[in-house]
Scaffold this motif. Structure first.
Motif, PDB file in Angstrom:
ATOM      1  N   GLY A  44       1.014  -1.266   0.233  1.00 49.43           N
ATOM      2  CA  GLY A  44       0.494  -0.083   0.164  1.00 49.43           C
ATOM      3  C   GLY A  44       1.343   1.213  -0.057  1.00 49.43           C
ATOM      4  N   GLU A  45       1.860   1.553   0.241  1.00 45.74           N
ATOM      5  CA  GLU A  45       2.497   2.210   1.035  1.00 45.74           C
ATOM      6  C   GLU A  45       3.364   2.529  -0.512  1.00 45.74           C
ATOM      7  N   SER A  46       3.539   1.797  -1.542  1.00 45.01           N
ATOM      8  CA  SER A  46       4.122   1.720  -2.894  1.00 45.01           C
ATOM      9  C   SER A  46       3.006   2.274  -3.280  1.00 45.01           C
ATOM     10  N   ILE A  47       1.695   2.559  -3.778  1.00 48.35           N
ATOM     11  CA  ILE A  47       1.072   2.909  -4.302  1.00 48.35           C
ATOM     12  C   ILE A  47       0.629   3.981  -4.048  1.00 48.35           C
ATOM     13  N   LEU A  48       0.431   4.656  -2.519  1.00 53.48           N
ATOM     14  CA  LEU A  48       0.215   5.515  -2.144  1.00 53.48           C
ATOM     15  C   LEU A  48       1.645   6.396  -2.520  1.00 53.48           C
ATOM     16  N   GLU A  49       2.439   6.410  -2.837  1.00 51.03           N
ATOM     17  CA  GLU A  49       4.294   7.193  -2.802  1.00 51.03           C
ATOM     18  C   GLU A  49       4.130   7.263  -4.140  1.00 51.03           C
ATOM     19  N   SER A  50       3.238   6.603  -5.023  1.00 50.03           N
ATOM     20  CA  SER A  50       3.469   6.830  -6.431  1.00 50.03           C
ATOM     21  C   SER A  50       2.237   7.556  -7.574  1.00 50.03           C
ATOM     22  N   SER A  51       1.323   7.405  -6.314  1.00 52.15           N
ATOM     23  CA  SER A  51      -0.194   7.563  -6.885  1.00 52.15           C
ATOM     24  C   SER A  51      -0.477   9.263  -5.803  1.00 52.15           C
ATOM     25  N   LEU A  52      -0.269   9.406  -4.800  1.00 56.24           N
ATOM     26  CA  LEU A  52      -0.332  10.761  -4.020  1.00 56.24           C
ATOM     27  C   LEU A  52       1.139  11.561  -3.827  1.00 56.24           C
ATOM     28  N   ALA A  53       1.311  12.728  -4.148  1.00 55.51           N
ATOM     29  CA  ALA A  53       2.651  13.468  -4.752  1.00 55.51           C
ATOM     30  C   ALA A  53       2.616  15.085  -3.391  1.00 55.51           C
ATOM     31  N   ASP A  54       1.071  14.639  -2.930  1.00 53.85           N
ATOM     32  CA  ASP A  54       0.610  16.201  -2.291  1.00 53.85           C
ATOM     33  C   ASP A  54       1.020  15.988  -0.879  1.00 53.85           C
ATOM     34  N   PRO A  55       2.524  16.767  -0.444  1.00 53.80           N
ATOM     35  CA  PRO A  55       3.379  16.628   0.749  1.00 53.80           C
ATOM     36  C   PRO A  55       1.900  17.120   1.674  1.00 53.80           C
TER      37      PRO A  55
END
Length: 407
Positions: free
Chosen positions: A223-234
């Motif tokens: 899940g972390e990999s998906i979020l990191e590649s999909s949601l760039a909003d700091p």
């Protein structure tokens, strides 16, 4: 450009639906009296860092399938093997032997490396270890109207159309269908050894080795990999980090298998379960002896109430902040409103019923899928209070007559 082929988009959709149907059927129908290990060759072509990977056993002539069909018959489905074939051919002008059989040859996988929440566009591919990759590609491009052309990337031939909707390549025994050209190029890079594969990732390998090699379906999620590649909003990333959801996003893997008596599920994760550890602890179920022997489904856990309370307590501040945006002051206010809908002071009254073991079972009377019966069992500390809660919930929606008896 050379080797112009023609392709009918409706035919692509039809055959694509058939492939998906086979995959879904595999999850529901697979298994056998002898164990057949599945070699995840498709993972050798998936780029490292993929956040979602699911592979299905596509060897339909193995023992895994035979046992699965027997189990499905116990659920009330007569001749499931014939029904599977008919359901695929009923999707349209699809011939099993010409269009489906060439696709099946070991394992079939879908992976996602990213998901754009703004455009709802995923990045990933379908990879099939096929009995006959050339025949499989021909099945996808037969009777066509839209032209596709062949080209080469790093010396590897691939196929695509001008709109970018079709991106395919034959890599050894595998047929690859990517969602976009760049993803196809990444897979070719992996096949040529210039990019690391998912199968070489230490975390993936550790989780795979933790689980049975004889399975119907294998699932890997990071899940972390998906979020990191999909949601760039700091701001979102900061809020997510503070939410302390390691168990949700940490890499995990699971398999669905089948023995002679039941479908089984295994899971493993690199996260520390913390508050949910008790509900995952192996134990002997007290309720198993109360369920009919012909039960098709049985699930048991324990300590649900404590796990819910501790989870809410650990993230109380973050949850209350999120609820405030929805118009609720805090969790207690939300639970009180939800409880009122059920005739209770709070949902806490219902949660409190699940302090001990909780089990659910499903079976089919007279071996008919139309005569399903189920059972929910839970240990309670205060039987009188439990009865009052049940009466309150039932009375909000149903006319009823309750009868109490000793087990």
């Amino acid at each position: 450009m050379s080797a112009i082929l023609s392709i009918n988009k409706s035919a692509l959709v039809t055959v694509g639906l058939a492939i998906v149907a086979v995959m879904i059927a595999a999850v529901l129908l697979l298994s056998s009296s002898r164990a057949d290990e599945v070699e995840l060759t498709t993972a050798d072509l998936v780029p490292a860092g993929a956040g979602f990977y699911v592979a299905l056993n596509s060897h339909l002539d193995t023992g895994e399938w035979l046992n699965a069909f027997n189990l499905i018959e116990r659920l009330g489905q007569a001749n499931p093997q014939g029904e599977l074939r008919r359901s695929i051919e009923d999707q349209g002008e699809v011939d099993w032997d010409a269009d489906i059989a060439p696709l099946l040859g070991g394992n079939a996988a879908v992976y996602l490396s990213s998901f754009d929440f703004d455009t709802l566009q995923p990045g990933g591919a379908l990879i099939l270890r096929a009995k006959d990759p050339e025949a499989a590609l021909d099945a996808l491009t037969r009777n066509a109207a839209v032209e596709i052309e062949s080209d080469a990337y790093l010396g590897q031939e691939y196929f695509g159309d001008s709109a970018g909707a079709f991106n395919a390549a034959i890599l050894g025994e595998h047929l690859v269908l990517a969602l976009d050209e760049q993803t196809l190029f990444e897979i070719i890079d992996v096949s040529q050894g210039t990019r690391e594969s998912l199968s070489a990732d230490p975390t993936f390998r550790a989780l795979r080795d933790e689980l049975s090699r004889s399975f119907l379906a294998f699932l890997y999620v990071d899940g972390e990999s998906i979020l990191e590649s999909s949601l760039a909003d700091p701001a979102f990333q900061s809020a997510f980090d503070q939410a302390n959801l390691d168990l949700v996003v940490a890499p995990m893997a699971a398999v669905i298998s089948a023995s002679g008596d039941a479908f089984t599920f295994q899971a493993a994760s690199v996260a520390e379960p913390r508050v949910v550890s008790p509900i995952l602890t192996p134990r002997v179920s007290r309720f198993a002896a109360m369920v009919p022997a012909e039960a098709a489904f049985f699930f048991s856990t324990t300590g649900l109430a404590d796990a819910i309370r501790e989870t809410l307590s650990a993230s109380e501040t973050e949850i209350n902040e999120a609820l405030a945006l929805s118009g609720y002051g805090n969790v207690d206010e939300l639970f009180a409103e939800a409880g009122a809908e059920l005739g209770l002071n709070s949902i806490d009254d219902l949660i409190d019923l699940f302090d001990g073991e909780t089990a659910a079972a499903l079976w089919f009377a007279n071996d008919s899928e139309d005569e399903a019966e189920g059972l929910l069992l839970t240990e309670v500390l205060d039987p009188l209070r439990a009865r009052a809660v049940i009466e309150a919930v039932i009375s909000t929606s149903y006319s009823y007559f309750l009868r109490a008896r000793d087990a």
